[in-house]
Design a protein around this motif. Structure first.
Motif, mmCIF file in Angstrom:
data_model
loop_
_atom_site.group_PDB
_atom_site.id
_atom_site.type_symbol
_atom_site.label_atom_id
_atom_site.label_comp_id
_atom_site.label_asym_id
_atom_site.label_seq_id
_atom_site.Cartn_x
_atom_site.Cartn_y
_atom_site.Cartn_z
ATOM 1 N N VAL A 260 -4.697 2.159 -20.573
ATOM 2 C CA VAL A 260 -3.743 2.193 -19.456
ATOM 3 C C VAL A 260 -3.857 0.890 -18.680
ATOM 4 O O VAL A 260 -4.957 0.352 -18.508
ATOM 5 N N THR A 261 -2.733 0.383 -18.225
ATOM 6 C CA THR A 261 -2.732 -0.769 -17.324
ATOM 7 C C THR A 261 -2.280 -0.319 -15.938
ATOM 8 O O THR A 261 -1.319 0.433 -15.810
ATOM 9 N N ARG A 262 -3.005 -0.772 -14.948
ATOM 10 C CA ARG A 262 -2.682 -0.452 -13.556
ATOM 11 C C ARG A 262 -1.909 -1.624 -12.946
ATOM 12 O O ARG A 262 -2.337 -2.775 -13.016
ATOM 13 N N PHE A 263 -0.781 -1.298 -12.344
ATOM 14 C CA PHE A 263 0.070 -2.288 -11.690
ATOM 15 C C PHE A 263 0.115 -2.006 -10.196
ATOM 16 O O PHE A 263 -0.036 -0.853 -9.767
ATOM 17 N N VAL A 264 0.329 -3.045 -9.409
ATOM 18 C CA VAL A 264 0.506 -2.863 -7.970
ATOM 19 C C VAL A 264 1.801 -3.533 -7.532
ATOM 20 O O VAL A 264 2.195 -4.576 -8.066
ATOM 21 N N LEU A 265 2.469 -2.900 -6.576
ATOM 22 C CA LEU A 265 3.675 -3.459 -5.973
ATOM 23 C C LEU A 265 3.256 -4.181 -4.702
ATOM 24 O O LEU A 265 2.619 -3.588 -3.828
ATOM 25 N N VAL A 266 3.594 -5.455 -4.607
ATOM 26 C CA VAL A 266 3.133 -6.315 -3.522
ATOM 27 C C VAL A 266 4.319 -6.790 -2.694
ATOM 28 O O VAL A 266 5.316 -7.280 -3.239
ATOM 29 N N SER A 267 4.214 -6.632 -1.384
ATOM 30 C CA SER A 267 5.253 -7.106 -0.472
ATOM 31 C C SER A 267 4.640 -8.075 0.522
ATOM 32 O O SER A 267 3.442 -8.362 0.472
ATOM 33 N N ARG A 268 5.463 -8.583 1.431
ATOM 34 C CA ARG A 268 4.908 -9.328 2.550
ATOM 35 C C ARG A 268 4.146 -8.354 3.449
ATOM 36 O O ARG A 268 4.305 -7.136 3.346
ATOM 37 N N THR A 269 3.320 -8.874 4.333
ATOM 38 C CA THR A 269 2.464 -8.035 5.158
ATOM 39 C C THR A 269 3.277 -7.044 5.980
ATOM 40 O O THR A 269 4.205 -7.424 6.707
ATOM 41 N N VAL A 270 2.939 -5.775 5.826
ATOM 42 C CA VAL A 270 3.569 -4.690 6.577
ATOM 43 C C VAL A 270 2.473 -3.724 7.011
ATOM 44 O O VAL A 270 1.351 -3.767 6.509
ATOM 45 N N ALA A 271 2.798 -2.854 7.954
ATOM 46 C CA ALA A 271 1.839 -1.827 8.361
ATOM 47 C C ALA A 271 1.627 -0.854 7.207
ATOM 48 O O ALA A 271 2.562 -0.552 6.465
ATOM 49 N N PRO A 272 0.406 -0.349 7.043
ATOM 50 C CA PRO A 272 0.147 0.603 5.957
ATOM 51 C C PRO A 272 1.002 1.855 6.102
ATOM 52 O O PRO A 272 1.346 2.281 7.200
ATOM 53 N N GLN A 273 1.331 2.440 4.966
ATOM 54 C CA GLN A 273 2.043 3.716 4.972
ATOM 55 C C GLN A 273 1.130 4.804 5.548
ATOM 56 O O GLN A 273 -0.082 4.673 5.536
ATOM 57 N N PRO A 274 1.688 5.900 6.039
ATOM 58 C CA PRO A 274 0.865 6.996 6.571
ATOM 59 C C PRO A 274 -0.052 7.577 5.491
ATOM 60 O O PRO A 274 0.221 7.463 4.298
ATOM 61 N N GLN A 275 -1.119 8.216 5.936
ATOM 62 C CA GLN A 275 -2.049 8.866 5.020
ATOM 63 C C GLN A 275 -1.355 9.966 4.229
ATOM 64 O O GLN A 275 -0.497 10.677 4.750
ATOM 65 N N THR A 276 -1.771 10.130 2.985
ATOM 66 C CA THR A 276 -1.282 11.235 2.160
ATOM 67 C C THR A 276 -2.418 12.171 1.768
ATOM 68 O O THR A 276 -2.160 13.263 1.255
ATOM 69 N N GLY A 277 -3.669 11.735 1.968
ATOM 70 C CA GLY A 277 -4.815 12.490 1.491
ATOM 71 C C GLY A 277 -5.226 12.101 0.088
ATOM 72 O O GLY A 277 -6.296 12.487 -0.393
ATOM 73 N N ALA A 278 -4.371 11.340 -0.597
ATOM 74 C CA ALA A 278 -4.666 10.843 -1.944
ATOM 75 C C ALA A 278 -4.402 9.345 -1.945
ATOM 76 O O ALA A 278 -3.468 8.859 -2.587
ATOM 77 N N ASP A 279 -5.243 8.626 -1.200
ATOM 78 C CA ASP A 279 -4.985 7.208 -0.945
ATOM 79 C C ASP A 279 -6.096 6.327 -1.489
ATOM 80 O O ASP A 279 -7.202 6.770 -1.788
ATOM 81 N N LYS A 280 -5.777 5.045 -1.543
ATOM 82 C CA LYS A 280 -6.712 4.023 -1.992
ATOM 83 C C LYS A 280 -6.580 2.822 -1.074
ATOM 84 O O LYS A 280 -5.480 2.501 -0.609
ATOM 85 N N THR A 281 -7.697 2.171 -0.798
ATOM 86 C CA THR A 281 -7.691 0.960 0.016
ATOM 87 C C THR A 281 -8.268 -0.190 -0.799
ATOM 88 O O THR A 281 -9.340 -0.051 -1.398
ATOM 89 N N SER A 282 -7.551 -1.302 -0.851
ATOM 90 C CA SER A 282 -7.976 -2.465 -1.624
ATOM 91 C C SER A 282 -8.397 -3.596 -0.688
ATOM 92 O O SER A 282 -7.714 -3.881 0.304
#
Length: 325
Positions: A188-210
């Motif tokens: 499996v390959t993991r991809f990330v979607l990258v934007s300009r700096t924005v506030a983090p999305q609200p918590q979902t309970g199934a989150d990851k921090t990089s």
């Protein structure tokens, strides 16, 4: 007297997404998983640097890039770019199964294949199949998984066949010679979607921090001190990779994926600990996990425990008795 026809409301401008092209790549397959990208402008680029430059310079609203592979580990070019290009934020992650097909020119047959074009990584991941099915074959390195197949069509390659992603067959007239030729069915390959700096999305309970973190200096136990910022707060790390900083031998930065969200009390506390410890901490983002797996942790690391401890300390400072429950 007739009234003038109503002026139609202008349609909202379409968003632009950059991805490693051309059409048919694994990166395109990852972008196809983004609901808000459907029906928008997809901009194929040649490399990760160009994709991220599109975002920073405003040509694209976001870019899809590969960051990790379950077989080969971290994608160093992507990790290094995120460490050195300012103003970026990861807003989502997506998983794409790594499947390969063997394709040839129209009318080709597997029995006639002796020369195979493939990107070196793809070739390594299909070597066992090739050894069994085509024991006398030779390999021609290709610049990308799609370029290996395109060379068959435009005449730039002398190969008889090419290793490519299955999606290539949706865009080009090629002969399918064999499917599922990868040696690891779970790749499996993991991809990330990258934007300009924005506030983090609200918590979902199934989150990851990089994050990307540098050590303050080279001394015994420095890495352990960094890891303790997470361990003492009950935070699991799903990725820990080292990359050379480049200014001297033995100097490394660490690419980290931690289970949880920056709005979680334990994660916020860990980030403050890292800030005190490290000369440079790059927050890449908190975002929903691709697998949507809920993050579990012991009760002693719940948000309520951190809040109560902070209130207790504030009470001590204000003169309240600290031995009451």
């Amino acid at each position: 007297m007739t009234s003038e026809p109503a002026v139609a409301a202008s349609e909202p401008a379409r968003r632009t997404y950059s991805y490693l092209g051309p059409a048919g790549t694994f990166t395109e397959a990852a972008l196809a998983q983004v609901p808000e990208a459907r029906g928008q402008v997809w901009r194929p680029v040649r490399n990760v640097g160009e994709a991220l430059a599109d975002v920073v310079e405003g040509r694209s609203d976001a870019a899809m890039i590969a960051i990790e592979n379950s077989v080969d580990g971290g994608v160093s070019t992507a990790q290094d770019a995120l460490a050195t290009v300012p103003g970026l934020r990861i807003v989502g992650e997506y998983l794409v199964p790594v499947e390969f097909v063997l394709v040839g020119r129209p009318g080709a047959a597997l029995a006639d294949v002796s020369l195979v074009a493939a990107h070196p990584v793809a070739y390594a991941q299909c070597l066992q199949w090739l050894t069994n099915a085509l024991p006398g074959h030779a390999h021609i390195p290709a610049a990308s998984n799609v370029a290996s197949a395109m060379g068959l069509l435009d005449g730039s390659s002398d190969a008889d066949a090419a290793i490519a992603p299955p999606g290539i067959l949706e865009h080009h007239e090629l002969e399918l010679l064999a499917s599922n030729i990868g040696d690891n069915a779970n790749a499996v390959t993991r991809f990330v979607l990258v934007s300009r700096t924005v506030a983090p999305q609200p918590q979902t309970g199934a989150d990851k921090t990089s994050l990307i973190v540098e050590l303050p200096d080279d001394h015994p136990g420095a890495l352990l001190e960094m890891l303790e910022q997470f361990a003492t707060r009950g935070i699991n790390l799903s990725l820990l990779a080292s990359r050379p900083i480049g200014d001297a031998l033995g100097r490394y930065r660490f690419v980290i994926d931690a289970d949880g969200h920056i709005a979680d009390e334990r994660m916020a506390d860990a980030l403050m600990g890292l800030r005190r410890f490290s000369p440079r901490v790059i927050f890449l983002g908190s975002y929903p996990r691709a697998d949507r797996a809920v993050v579990r942790y012991p009760d002693r690391y719940s948000d309520d425990v951190f809040v109560e401890a902070r209130d207790w300390l504030r009470g001590l400072i204000s003169g309240e008795p600290g031995d009451l429950t």
